[in-house]
Design an enzyme around this catalytic site. Structure first.
Site, mmCIF file in Angstrom:
data_model
loop_
_atom_site.group_PDB
_atom_site.id
_atom_site.type_symbol
_atom_site.label_atom_id
_atom_site.label_comp_id
_atom_site.label_asym_id
_atom_site.label_seq_id
_atom_site.Cartn_x
_atom_site.Cartn_y
_atom_site.Cartn_z
ATOM 1 N N GLU A 244 5.052 -1.206 8.717
ATOM 2 C CA GLU A 244 3.710 -1.175 9.316
ATOM 3 C C GLU A 244 2.874 -2.336 8.775
ATOM 4 O O GLU A 244 2.919 -2.645 7.582
ATOM 5 C CB GLU A 244 3.054 0.177 8.961
ATOM 6 C CG GLU A 244 1.658 0.382 9.518
ATOM 7 C CD GLU A 244 1.117 1.777 9.179
ATOM 8 O OE1 GLU A 244 1.916 2.728 9.037
ATOM 9 O OE2 GLU A 244 -0.113 1.915 9.031
ATOM 10 N N ASP B 135 4.148 0.544 4.471
ATOM 11 C CA ASP B 135 2.933 0.086 5.145
ATOM 12 C C ASP B 135 2.359 -0.982 4.235
ATOM 13 O O ASP B 135 1.873 -0.692 3.143
ATOM 14 C CB ASP B 135 1.928 1.223 5.333
ATOM 15 C CG ASP B 135 0.637 0.733 6.015
ATOM 16 O OD1 ASP B 135 0.557 -0.486 6.333
ATOM 17 O OD2 ASP B 135 -0.280 1.550 6.221
ATOM 18 N N GLU C 27 -3.659 9.356 -1.062
ATOM 19 C CA GLU C 27 -2.819 10.095 -0.115
ATOM 20 C C GLU C 27 -1.777 10.948 -0.816
ATOM 21 O O GLU C 27 -0.810 11.397 -0.194
ATOM 22 C CB GLU C 27 -2.145 9.120 0.854
ATOM 23 C CG GLU C 27 -3.143 8.448 1.781
ATOM 24 C CD GLU C 27 -2.475 7.626 2.864
ATOM 25 O OE1 GLU C 27 -1.233 7.548 2.902
ATOM 26 O OE2 GLU C 27 -3.208 7.050 3.685
ATOM 27 N N LYS D 136 -4.513 6.402 15.557
ATOM 28 C CA LYS D 136 -5.520 7.107 14.750
ATOM 29 C C LYS D 136 -6.712 7.311 15.675
ATOM 30 O O LYS D 136 -7.463 6.355 15.930
ATOM 31 C CB LYS D 136 -5.951 6.247 13.564
ATOM 32 C CG LYS D 136 -4.867 6.024 12.496
ATOM 33 C CD LYS D 136 -5.351 5.002 11.465
ATOM 34 C CE LYS D 136 -4.413 4.910 10.272
ATOM 35 N NZ LYS D 136 -4.725 3.743 9.423
ATOM 36 N N ARG E 75 -5.876 9.599 8.026
ATOM 37 C CA ARG E 75 -6.533 8.528 7.274
ATOM 38 C C ARG E 75 -6.401 8.840 5.791
ATOM 39 O O ARG E 75 -6.159 9.975 5.401
ATOM 40 C CB ARG E 75 -8.030 8.419 7.631
ATOM 41 C CG ARG E 75 -8.331 8.107 9.074
ATOM 42 C CD ARG E 75 -7.637 6.884 9.619
ATOM 43 N NE ARG E 75 -7.948 5.624 8.986
ATOM 44 C CZ ARG E 75 -8.635 4.622 9.538
ATOM 45 N NH1 ARG E 75 -9.125 4.764 10.755
ATOM 46 N NH2 ARG E 75 -8.812 3.480 8.903
ATOM 47 N N SER E 76 -6.633 7.828 4.977
ATOM 48 C CA SER E 76 -6.483 8.054 3.529
ATOM 49 C C SER E 76 -7.541 9.023 2.995
ATOM 50 O O SER E 76 -7.306 9.724 2.014
ATOM 51 C CB SER E 76 -6.524 6.734 2.779
ATOM 52 O OG SER E 76 -7.706 6.026 3.093
ATOM 53 N N ASP F 74 -0.965 -1.184 12.956
ATOM 54 C CA ASP F 74 -2.056 -0.233 12.682
ATOM 55 C C ASP F 74 -3.377 -1.004 12.824
ATOM 56 O O ASP F 74 -4.026 -0.949 13.870
ATOM 57 C CB ASP F 74 -1.852 0.357 11.278
ATOM 58 C CG ASP F 74 -3.056 1.140 10.760
ATOM 59 O OD1 ASP F 74 -3.956 1.451 11.540
ATOM 60 O OD2 ASP F 74 -3.092 1.439 9.548
ATOM 61 N N LYS G 233 2.374 10.669 10.772
ATOM 62 C CA LYS G 233 2.213 10.091 9.436
ATOM 63 C C LYS G 233 1.061 10.830 8.778
ATOM 64 O O LYS G 233 -0.082 10.692 9.193
ATOM 65 C CB LYS G 233 1.911 8.599 9.581
ATOM 66 C CG LYS G 233 1.871 7.852 8.265
ATOM 67 C CD LYS G 233 1.490 6.401 8.482
ATOM 68 C CE LYS G 233 1.523 5.630 7.187
ATOM 69 N NZ LYS G 233 0.540 4.536 7.174
ATOM 70 N N GLN H 275 0.795 -1.235 0.000
ATOM 71 C CA GLN H 275 0.000 0.000 0.000
ATOM 72 C C GLN H 275 0.833 1.293 0.000
ATOM 73 O O GLN H 275 0.488 2.246 -0.679
ATOM 74 C CB GLN H 275 -0.935 -0.010 1.216
ATOM 75 C CG GLN H 275 -1.886 1.159 1.313
ATOM 76 C CD GLN H 275 -2.822 1.019 2.505
ATOM 77 O OE1 GLN H 275 -3.789 0.280 2.449
ATOM 78 N NE2 GLN H 275 -2.540 1.702 3.592
HETATM 79 P P1 PGA Z 1 -6.802 3.971 5.737
HETATM 80 O O1 PGA Z 1 -5.364 3.359 5.828
HETATM 81 O O2 PGA Z 1 -7.153 3.897 4.275
HETATM 82 O O3 PGA Z 1 -7.639 3.015 6.531
HETATM 83 O O4 PGA Z 1 -6.789 5.339 6.273
HETATM 84 C C1 PGA Z 1 -4.206 4.051 6.045
HETATM 85 C C2 PGA Z 1 -3.230 3.086 6.642
HETATM 86 O O5 PGA Z 1 -3.370 1.855 6.469
HETATM 87 O O6 PGA Z 1 -2.312 3.514 7.327
HETATM 88 ZN ZN ZN Z 2 -1.686 1.345 7.875
#
Ligand code: PGA
Ligand code: ZN
Length: 418
Positions: A282, A239, A203, A333, A362-363, A308, A384, A159
């Protein structure tokens, strides 16, 4: 005291609908009426154990729950003690996963209570959260090349390919280092993916059709070049968001055409750590596999092995991981767990086990800067928050401002490559 409370639907940078909560409170010194606002971010690769984002019925049910259950109960509460608002959220919802009001309403309310408390007292949010002596600035960890769900599964299977300055002299240089790497990487991508048109993902990371190993090779070269020029040591990270790869039996790297058993995954990750000297890993395994996390951590105690989806900012899960020595760092988070009070418990549990704190966006995030203050207030080692795109840079720019405001008293985290 909270005079009034509203909620509205707004959008994240990805276009997800989310909620924004607004409060009016009195300025403690002058009695003037102040307005405070905050919003919930939205994830895409969400952990199974996170709080429920919206209650059954979606965003409209969340709005109704706020208006019916939350607003009447928080009006009149004293925001200079925002944990009373957080406590009230627990009371009106009554479920661990905020199933009645939803995690989005919970975190937006918790955030805005803190914002309002800081505003009422006339202090910056980070100082309100962390006390008068909060002065440690986190290192920015940023996403340069992206794949997985954030790239609609059209790029690499991993990712996020990340960079982090390890010993920058100040926060401006730290952010500049990441920005410069992000910019320069494009030229290198074009050498291996000649059809690339400069697309970026959720992101703001480049999203070419290249393999994970190629992505890391490019990062290593560019980070080396930028690091030498700026005199900053730069670490690489990933990650893997492995719960998104896991099919119940194997880790499926669809675009790269490989499947890996848990054991093969452990060897693959270990090889990446060694070959690319990764300082940050991660979610190398899916969200139930504490055991493999512990094995990897045992091999690389000196790196940030970070949970995470494994921990979802949940004090109980962090405790379980701490006892097993499953990680050396925890992603924090606040929206995963629903309130700042719970977030605080998560951080202190992580500290009990000597784990480092990585406060994360978050994304699907918003233009709010709250996260920069939370990271400083909690004394996080790392923040982050991506590198490019308005909802990312707004947090980094705020960090630069906090650094300037603290002046000579600011102290930026340093991570040593051991
Ligand atoms: P998310 O993921 O899309 O759930 O915000 C970000 C991440 O895995 O750090
Ligand atoms: Zn993550």
């Amino acid at each position: 005291q909270i005079q009034d409370a509203w909620i509205r639907k707004i959008f994240t940078g990805r276009g997800d609908v989310t909620v924004e909560v607004e409060l009016t409170v009195e300025d403690v010194a002058t009695g003037d009426i102040l307005v405070a606002r905050a919003a919930a971010p939205a994830g895409a690769s969400r952990g199974a154990h996170e709080v429920l984002y919206f209650p059954e019925g979606g965003v409209d049910a969340a709005m109704a729950a706020f208006e019916k259950l939350v607003a009447p109960e928080i009006v009149g509460l004293d925001v200079t003690e925002p944990y009373t608002v957080d406590g009230k959220l627990e009371e009106v919802d009554g479920t661990p996963r905020f199933e009645r009001i939803g995690g989005a309403v919970a975190i937006a309310t918790s955030f805005v209570a803190a914002e309002a408390g800081a505003a009422a007292l006339g202090v910056p949010l980070y100082a309100f959260l962390g006390g008068a002596y909060a002065r440690k600035l986190p290192l920015p960890l940023g996403n340069v090349i992206g794949g997985g769900k954030h790239s609609r599964r059209l790029g690499p299977d991993i990712q996020e390919f990340l960079v982090i300055p390890l010993n920058p002299p100040d926060v401006y240089t730290a952010v500049y280092t990441n920005v410069e790497i992000h910019k320069r990487v494009l030229k290198h991508i074009l050498k291996v993916d000649t059809t690339f048109t400069g697309g970026k993902n959720d992101e703001g990371a480049w999203t070419p059709r290249i393999s994970s190993v190629t992505a890391l090779r490019i990062l290593k070269e560019v980070a080396g070049e930028v690091g030498r020029e700026l005199g900053v040591e730069i670490g690489l990270g990933v990650d893997m968001a492995s719960s998104s790869l896991w099919n119940g039996e194997k880790y499926v790297y669809k675009n790269e055409g490989v499947e890996r058993s848990p054991r093969e995954q452990l060897d693959f990750v270990s090889k990446l750590v060694e070959e690319f000297d990764l300082v940050y890993v991660e979610d190398p395994f899916h969200e139930e596999d504490f055991q493999s996390f512990a094995e990897l951590t045992e091999r690389f105690k000196d790196r940030l092995i970070v949970g995470d989806d494994l921990f979802v900012t949940n004090p109980e899960r962090i405790k379980q991981g701490g006892k097993m020595k499953a990680a050396t760092g925890v992603i924090i988070k606040p929206d995963q767990i629903g309130t700042l009070l719970r977030t605080h418990q998560a951080v202190s549990t992580a500290r009990d086990f000597g784990m480092r704190i990585i406060v994360s966006h978050r994304s699907g995030d918003t233009e709010y800067r709250t996260l920069a203050h939370i990271a400083v207030g909690l004394g996080a080692e790392v923040i982050k928050t991506g590198i490019m795109g308005g909802e990312r840079t707004t947090k980094l720019n705020e960090l630069i401002r906090i650094g300037e405001y603290l002046g000579k008293w600011a102290k930026i985290s340093q991570i040593r490559r051991l």
